[in-house]
Design an enzyme around this catalytic site. Structure first.
Site, short mmCIF file in Angstrom:
data_model
loop_
_atom_site.label_atom_id
_atom_site.label_comp_id
_atom_site.label_asym_id
_atom_site.label_seq_id
_atom_site.Cartn_x
_atom_site.Cartn_y
_atom_site.Cartn_z
CG HIS A 276 -1.95 -1.15 1.13
ND1 HIS A 276 -2.69 -1.51 0.02
CD2 HIS A 276 -2.22 -2.08 2.09
CE1 HIS A 276 -3.39 -2.60 0.30
NE2 HIS A 276 -3.13 -2.97 1.54
CG ASP A 327 -5.39 -6.03 -0.41
OD1 ASP A 327 -5.47 -6.98 0.40
OD2 ASP A 327 -5.32 -4.86 -0.04
#
Length: 466
Positions: A276, A327
Site C-alpha cells: 500500500h 489484495d
C-alpha cells in the site's frame, strides 16, 4: 528435449521480436530467445502477442468470498471505511474451515491465471482454529493454500504473517487470535513451510509482518533475525500507511511515520515490499525510492476501501520500484489494476499519460503509458516474489502469456500499442493461453480443473453465506 515456439510478436525488455523464437527446456527454464528461427528444429507457432506473466505481489485469498458482499450502509454504519469493512471480514473469518480456505484459494488462483498472472505472493494470516487453538498440523491453513496453487499450476511465494497485537499497546481481539503467533512459533512455521519446497518446485517462502500496529519493534527485529538465519535471501513484506488512521497511530506510538520508522530503524532494501504505502510524505517518497524496496500497490482494493491516492508520479520520478497486487480480490485483472492506478491519478491531476515521461535523449520517441505500466509492474512483481520469471529472456522461468490479437480490445493493434490497448482499452479479457514454468495451464481461456474448482467454491459459499 527442449521445445521451440515461434511467437508472432514476442515481448522483450527493449521492444518486440516479430516473430520471436523462444526455446524452453524440460526444466521449464528459457534456453534461448532469438529473432531467427533455429536451424533444423521443428517449431510450434503461437499467434498473437507473447508477454511475460506478472507476479501478483499481494493477495489475501480468502477475502475473495467478501467481494460484492459489503457494499451497503445502514444507520449503524453510515460512515463506511476500511475499519467498518474489517468487522464484516472478521465475521466471515470466524466461520472459515480449512476446506473453505482451499476452495476459495483455488478459485482466486484460477482467476489470476486467466487474467495473465503466473505467480502470487500470498500474505497469509488465518493460521489457527477459531478462538486461537492450534490445528493438529500447525501448517494446516498454509498447506491448504499451497495445495490450491498446486491444483491450478500458479507459482506461489508463501508469506505467512506474524500478527501479535490488536494495535500499538492493544491486546488481540477475539477473532484476531486465529492470526496470532509468538515469534518462536512463527519461525517454526517458516521452517516447516521451507521443507514443503522439495515437493512443490514453484513454491517460494518469505516472511510477512502484518504491520507496525500488529508487531512491536522488538518482535520485528527478532523475526527478521530468525528469517535471515533460515534464508538470507528471503523476501520481506509488510503493510504500511494504507490509511491516515494507521499513520497517526504509528506516529503516536513509535514517534515516526511508518515508512520513515522502517527507514530509520530497520533499513530497507531490495528484499522488502511495502504494501500500500498510500500515504507518504516527501521524505518517505525519496527514502523508499532510494532504498530499492518495492511499493506494493493494490489499486482496486485501495479504491474500494477509500484509502486515498498513492503519490505515483512523484515516486516514479524518483526512480521507485512498484508492482501490483489484487489484495481483497474485487477483481483479478492485470489490466484493471493498472488501469485504476493510471486513471485514478489522471482524475486527481486532471491530465493524461501521468506515468509516461518523455525520453529527453530521443525527442521524437513515443513513450507509451501501457508499456511503462506493464514493464514496471513486471519488474516490481518479480522482485517482490523472487519466482524466477519476470521476462522472456534466457535463464528465466518460462512464464508466458499469449494475448489474442483477434480479441476486441486488441483488434487492429500492433506491438507498439498493444499494451496500451490491453491496459487502458476495453474491458474484455484478451488472455488466451498461459504458461507457468514451461507448462500450459490455460488454453483458449480454460483450465482443465475449472469446473471442479467452481463447484467447490459454490458449495463453500452456500455454507458461508447464510
Amino acid at each position: 528435449m527442449s521445445t521451440v515456439y515461434e511467437v508472432e510478436h514476442l515481448h522483450q525488455p527493449d521492444g518486440w521480436l516479430s516473430p520471436g523464437y523462444v526455446e524452453i527446456g524440460e526444466d521449464g527454464v528459457i534456453v534461448s530467445v532469438s529473432g531467427a528461427r533455429p536451424p533444423e528444429r521443428s517449431v510450434e507457432r503461437l499467434n498473437g502477442f507473447g508477454v511475460p506473466g506478472l507476479s501478483n505481489l499481494h493477495s489475501h485469498a480468502f477475502q475473495r468470498a467478501l467481494a460484492g458482499r459489503t457494499e451497503f450502509v445502514t444507520t449503524a454504519r453510515a460512515e463506511d471505511n476500511l475499519w467498518t469493512w474489517r468487522k464484516e471480514m472478521y465475521r466471515m473469518v470466524d466461520r472459515l474451515t480449512p476446506e473453505d480456505y482451499e476452495a476459495i484459494g483455488a478459485l482466486v488462483y484460477l482467476e489470476m491465471l486467466q487474467f495473465g498472472m503466473t505467480a502470487v505472493c500470498e500474505f497469509h494470516y488465518v493460521h489457527h482454529l477459531p478462538g486461537g487453538g492450534a490445528h493438529a498440523n500447525p501448517a494446516e491453513m498454509s498447506d491448504r493454500l499451497i495445495a490450491a496453487a498446486a491444483e491450478t499450476g500458479l507459482g506461489m511465494t508463501m508469506l505467512p504473517v506474524l500478527y501479535a497485537h490488536g494495535g500499538i499497546g492493544k491486546p488481540l481481539e477475539a477473532t484476531q487470535k486465529r492470526f496470532a503467533h509468538s515469534v518462536d512459533a512463527y519461525l517454526k512455521l517458516i521452517e516447516t513451510l521451507h521443507a514443503r519446497r522439495a515437493a512443490h518446485p514453484n513454491l517460494n517462502v518469505g516472511m510477512a509482518l502484518h504491520s507496525l500496529r500488529a508487531v512491536t519493534p522488538d518482535e520485528v527485529r527478532a523475526a527478521l533475525a530468525g528469517m535471515k538465519a533460515i534464508d538470507p535471501g528471503a523476501r520481506l513484506h509488510i503493510h504500511v500507511s494504507e490509511t491516515t488512521h494507521e499513520v497517526a497511530e504509528v506516529e503516536a506510538g513509535l514517534g515516526a511515520r511508518p515508512v520513515q520508522w522502517l527507514l530509520d530503524n530497520i533499513g530497507l532494501g531490495p528484499d522488502w515490499c511495502l504494501v500500500h504505502a498510500t500515504h507518504l510524505d516527501t521524505s518517505e517518497i525519496a527514502g523508499l525510492a532510494a532504498s530499492g524496496a518495492v511499493a506494493g500497490l493494490c489499486p482496486l482494493t485501495e479504491a474500494t476501501m477509500g484509502d486515498g491516492f498513492f503519490p505515483l508520479v512523484e515516486y516514479h520520478a524518483a526512480g521507485g520500484a512498484f508492482g501490483i497486487g489484487t489484495d481483497s480480490h474485487y477483481g483479478a485483472s492485470t489490466a484493471a489494476e493498472l488501469r485504476m492506478l493510471e486513471c485514478g491519478k489522471r482524475l486527481e491531476l486532471r491530465r493524461r499519460n501521468v506515468i509516461a515521461r518523455p525520453d529527453r535523449a530521443h525527442a521524437e520517441r513515443e513513450v507509451h503509458s501501457g508499456r511503462v505500466l506493464f514493464d514496471t509492474a513486471l519488474a516490481g512483481g518479480e522482485q517482490a516474489s523472487a519466482q524466477g520469471g519476470g521476462g522472456l529472456i534466457a535463464g528465466r522461468r518460462a512464464d508466458m502469456v499469449m494475448l489474442d490479437a483477434g480479441s476486441l480490445p486488441l483488434l487492429g493493434h500492433g506491438p507498439q500499442t498493444v499494451l496500451d490497448a490491453w491496459i487502458l482499452g476495453g474491458p474484455q479479457n484478451p488472455v488466451r493461453d498461459v504458461m507457468v514454468a514451461g507448462n500450459w495451464v490455460i488454453r483458449d481461456g480454460r483450465h482443465p480443473r475449472e469446473a471442479a474448482i467452481r463447484e467447490a467454491y459454490r458449495r463453500t459459499m452456500a455454507r458461508l453465506v447464510r
